[in-house]
Design a protein around this motif. Structure first.
Motif, short mmCIF file in Angstrom:
data_model
loop_
_atom_site.label_atom_id
_atom_site.label_comp_id
_atom_site.label_asym_id
_atom_site.label_seq_id
_atom_site.Cartn_x
_atom_site.Cartn_y
_atom_site.Cartn_z
N GLU A 30 14.55 -34.91 -24.81
CA GLU A 30 14.44 -33.83 -23.94
C GLU A 30 14.22 -34.35 -22.35
OE1 GLU A 30 15.19 -30.96 -24.77
OE2 GLU A 30 14.98 -31.53 -27.11
N GLN A 31 14.15 -35.73 -22.14
CA GLN A 31 13.90 -36.09 -20.66
C GLN A 31 14.88 -36.75 -20.28
OE1 GLN A 31 11.25 -36.08 -22.96
NE2 GLN A 31 9.84 -34.72 -22.03
N PHE A 37 18.99 -34.33 -13.14
CA PHE A 37 17.78 -34.11 -13.57
C PHE A 37 16.58 -34.69 -12.73
CE2 PHE A 37 20.95 -35.22 -16.76
CZ PHE A 37 21.22 -33.89 -17.42
N LEU A 40 14.23 -31.72 -11.71
CA LEU A 40 14.09 -30.83 -12.57
C LEU A 40 12.60 -31.16 -13.33
CD1 LEU A 40 17.37 -30.18 -14.25
CD2 LEU A 40 16.44 -28.82 -12.59
N HIS A 42 10.18 -31.43 -16.49
CA HIS A 42 10.30 -32.07 -17.87
C HIS A 42 9.10 -31.32 -18.60
CE1 HIS A 42 13.31 -35.30 -17.05
NE2 HIS A 42 12.63 -35.13 -15.86
N PRO A 43 9.59 -30.97 -20.14
CA PRO A 43 11.03 -31.26 -20.64
C PRO A 43 12.02 -30.28 -19.88
CG PRO A 43 9.55 -30.03 -22.11
CD PRO A 43 8.85 -30.34 -21.02
N VAL A 44 13.40 -31.11 -19.91
CA VAL A 44 14.33 -30.12 -19.32
C VAL A 44 14.62 -29.14 -19.90
CG1 VAL A 44 16.81 -30.48 -18.42
CG2 VAL A 44 15.05 -32.38 -17.99
N ASP A 45 14.94 -27.96 -18.96
CA ASP A 45 15.57 -26.75 -19.60
C ASP A 45 17.03 -26.67 -19.44
OD1 ASP A 45 16.47 -23.65 -18.80
OD2 ASP A 45 14.54 -23.68 -19.93
N LEU A 46 17.78 -26.39 -20.35
CA LEU A 46 18.88 -26.68 -20.29
C LEU A 46 19.91 -25.65 -19.20
CD1 LEU A 46 19.89 -27.46 -24.13
CD2 LEU A 46 19.76 -29.09 -22.10
N GLU A 48 18.32 -24.55 -16.78
CA GLU A 48 17.97 -24.99 -15.26
C GLU A 48 19.01 -26.24 -14.99
OE1 GLU A 48 16.35 -23.73 -12.86
OE2 GLU A 48 15.73 -22.07 -14.31
N ALA A 49 19.26 -27.05 -15.92
CA ALA A 49 20.19 -28.12 -15.69
C ALA A 49 21.70 -27.81 -15.46
CB ALA A 49 20.17 -28.94 -17.06
N TYR A 64 23.92 -39.38 -17.29
CA TYR A 64 22.47 -39.55 -17.52
C TYR A 64 22.38 -40.46 -18.76
CZ TYR A 64 23.13 -36.32 -21.51
OH TYR A 64 23.52 -35.77 -22.82
#
Length: 234
Positions: A30-31, A37, A40, A42-46, A48-49, A64
């Motif tokens: 998730e990072q 990213f 953004l 963490h953990p990354v919100d899809l 928001e990505a 990435y």
């Protein structure tokens, strides 16, 4: 000497959670590490990505990688106890499945990340024998079928061309349940090595978690002539 190329250091500190892979390694699923990213949380919100993804990105802008920890047990001469070797790596994500030899599949947070081998040269497909084994291991068939669907989609897009007759490049999609790994080293937005700082964080984490239950092993390697030794920490 500190050197930063194409990146800006940040004072933000993120707690990184590693998930087990079916081959025994650990990965920070998730990072993701990459230009999109960098700003953004963490953990990354899809969702928001997807918003942070440029409208017309270049190949490097959407590339990435993921932090990976290898975990292996070994024995050494004159050392009576088994030794657990942990090392930090960068697992780079490929833009296509058809040009990868291994794909990582997320089966849900309560299950390990599945590492699936692919068959073929150049244009790969799912290893049928591996699918049978994974099915017997109660693997999620919907995820495995999704690999086949992505392969079919990439094959159809492989020779697609734009209105000017130029071949359309297949860019790395946003992080999802299926993530093919890089088959070899080439130009990429994220380097191949974890770096000294990455390794030092792993060392600190091991010492913090295990405390006095484990001790670091001093290893010495000698040169062929036998005239010098170089101590190292393992």
């Amino acid at each position: 000497m500190h050197r930063t190329v194409g990146w800006q250091p940040s004072d933000n500190v993120a707690a990184v959670q590693y998930r087990p892979i079916s081959n025994g390694d650990l990965i920070a699923w998730e990072q993701p590490i990459g230009p999109v990213f960098a700003t953004l949380a963490h953990p990354v919100d899809l969702a928001e990505a997807l918003k942070a993804r440029p409208e017309n990105p270049t190949r490097s802008q959407v590339q990435y990688a993921l932090s990976r920890l290898s975990v292996k047990m070994a024995t050494y001469t004159a050392e009576p106890n088994p030794v657990l070797n942990l090392d930090a790596h960068i697992r780079r994500i490929n833009n296509t499945v058809i040009h990868a030899s291994t794909v990582l599949v997320d089966q849900g947070t309560d299950r390990p990340i599945m590492s699936v081998s692919l068959d073929g040269r150049g244009l790969r497909q799912t290893n049928k024998h591996a699918l049978e084994i994974l099915a017997k291991m109660d693997a999620d068939r919907s995820s495995l079928n999704a690999i086949e669907e992505r392969v079919a989609g990439e094959r159809s897009r492989l020779n697609a061309r734009d209105e000017n007759g130029k071949r359309i490049d297949i860019l790395t999609p946003p992080p999802g349940a299926i993530r093919p790994t890089m088959p070899k080293t080439d130009s990429f937005a994220v380097g191949t090595g974890a770096g000294i700082y990455h390794l030092s964080l792993l060392r600190e984490h091991i010492q913090r978690v295990f405390g006095d239950a484990v001790s670091l092993l001093d290893l010495k390697s000698s040169c062929a002539c036998g005239t010098a030794t170089r101590p190292s920490r393992g």
